[in-house]
Design a protein around this motif. Structure first.
Motif, mmCIF file in Angstrom:
data_model
loop_
_atom_site.group_PDB
_atom_site.id
_atom_site.type_symbol
_atom_site.label_atom_id
_atom_site.label_comp_id
_atom_site.label_asym_id
_atom_site.label_seq_id
_atom_site.Cartn_x
_atom_site.Cartn_y
_atom_site.Cartn_z
ATOM 1 N N LYS A 10 0.847 -1.187 0.000
ATOM 2 C CA LYS A 10 0.000 0.000 0.000
ATOM 3 C C LYS A 10 0.886 1.241 0.000
ATOM 4 N N ARG A 11 0.733 2.052 -1.060
ATOM 5 C CA ARG A 11 1.471 3.306 -1.179
ATOM 6 C C ARG A 11 0.535 4.489 -0.968
ATOM 7 N N PHE A 12 1.041 5.504 -0.282
ATOM 8 C CA PHE A 12 0.379 6.799 -0.195
ATOM 9 C C PHE A 12 1.362 7.817 -0.772
ATOM 10 N N LEU A 16 5.558 4.237 1.514
ATOM 11 C CA LEU A 16 5.236 2.823 1.397
ATOM 12 C C LEU A 16 4.775 2.344 2.775
ATOM 13 N N ASP A 19 4.625 -2.937 2.913
ATOM 14 C CA ASP A 19 5.678 -3.251 1.950
ATOM 15 C C ASP A 19 5.834 -4.767 1.779
ATOM 16 N N GLU A 53 -8.009 -0.098 -0.624
ATOM 17 C CA GLU A 53 -7.642 -1.090 -1.631
ATOM 18 C C GLU A 53 -6.130 -1.136 -1.755
ATOM 19 N N PRO A 54 -5.529 -2.327 -1.742
ATOM 20 C CA PRO A 54 -4.074 -2.393 -1.843
ATOM 21 C C PRO A 54 -3.562 -1.891 -3.189
ATOM 22 N N THR A 55 -2.367 -1.344 -3.173
ATOM 23 C CA THR A 55 -1.702 -0.963 -4.415
ATOM 24 C C THR A 55 -1.359 -2.204 -5.225
ATOM 25 N N ALA A 56 -0.980 -3.264 -4.521
ATOM 26 C CA ALA A 56 -0.684 -4.554 -5.148
ATOM 27 C C ALA A 56 -0.873 -5.648 -4.112
ATOM 28 N N LYS A 68 -10.496 -6.727 -3.903
ATOM 29 C CA LYS A 68 -11.073 -5.451 -4.319
ATOM 30 C C LYS A 68 -12.541 -5.296 -3.924
#
Length: 253
Positions: A10-12, A16, A19, A53-56, A68
């Motif tokens: 999850k990035r903002f 990070l 991670d 929602e996770p970035t990946a 999702k």
């Protein structure tokens, strides 16, 4: 595995927050998540429960991918949570707060409600009885009729757990439930969580800063620092892990 996360990120912006984290929670266990402030614990909870929602990466409940899905869909698949900041309907009484947690599972339709049908009366009675039973489990049956805002702080936290139980979850996700509690309230919390796992067959995933609570309660513990998982194991293993000791002693809480 009842709950699993794979390579969660999850990035903002440039931050990070989570991670590349992997974890697995087994059915019937009490799984703890600890780490210094800012480690990414609550962000991970928010990913698991659909608040973010996770970035990946991917999240699975009972081997079904739920990555999702919105929060209400994830709740329908069996996860219910509490929050660091208490989120009660403070103008409502304690039983009404718990009964609101049963709305998604209720058989009362609009027509039955308008007509006050037999179905409505039976379902209303069932919901009330279940609410009273849950209030007894969390130690609040003596507060029936009280507005939530008039409860002592520790009891407000227990009421939030009761409302989460009202959804009949497979997994109860608790975000720092002992925060602000005194020793007597913490002891009651421990007793209640063990009862929920042992007698109600509900798996527990808990974030907590109170080491007495986490070490005496959990079967396994995962430790995060700066968004990464740095350790996982039994409480005795975590207490003696040099990376965990460094994470807690090497930066200010």
């Amino acid at each position: 595995m009842l709950l699993k996360g794979e390579k969660l990120i999850k990035r903002f912006g440039g931050l990070l927050a989570v991670d590349n984290v992997d974890f697995e929670v087994k059915k019937g266990e009490i799984f703890g998540l600890i780490g210094p402030n800012g480690a990414g614990k609550t962000t991970l909870f928010n990913l698991i429960t659909g608040v973010m929602e996770p970035t990946a990466g991917s999240i699975y409940i009972d081997e079904e991918e739920v990555t999702k899905l919105p929060p209400y869909e994830i709740a329908n698949r069996g996860i219910s949570r509490t929050f660091q900041e208490i989120k009660l309907f403070k103008a409502l009484n304690v039983e009404e707060n718990v009964m609101l947690g049963m709305v998604s599972n209720s058989k009362i339709g609009l027509l039955n409600t308008i007509l006050h049908s037999g179905t409505y009366k039976r379902e209303k009675r069932r919901i009330e009885e279940r609410a009273y039973n849950i209030l007894e489990i969390v130690g609040l049956k003596h507060r029936i009729g009280w507005q939530a805002k008039n409860l002592p702080y520790g009891e407000q936290r227990m009421l939030e757990i009761g409302r989460a139980l009202a959804t009949s979850p497979k997994i109860l996700a608790l975000d720092e439930p002992a925060a602000g509690m005194n020793e007597q309230e913490s002891d009651k919390l421990l007793e209640t969580i063990n009862y929920i796992r042992d007698k109600m067959d509900i798996t527990i995933f808990i974030i907590e800063h109170d080491m007495k609570v986490i070490m005496s309660l959990c079967d396994r513990i995962m430790v995060m620092d700066f968004g990464q998982k740095i350790a996982e194991g039994k409480p005795s293993e975590i207490q003696n892990n040099p990376l965990v000791i460094e994470a807690y002693l090497g930066r200010e809480e």
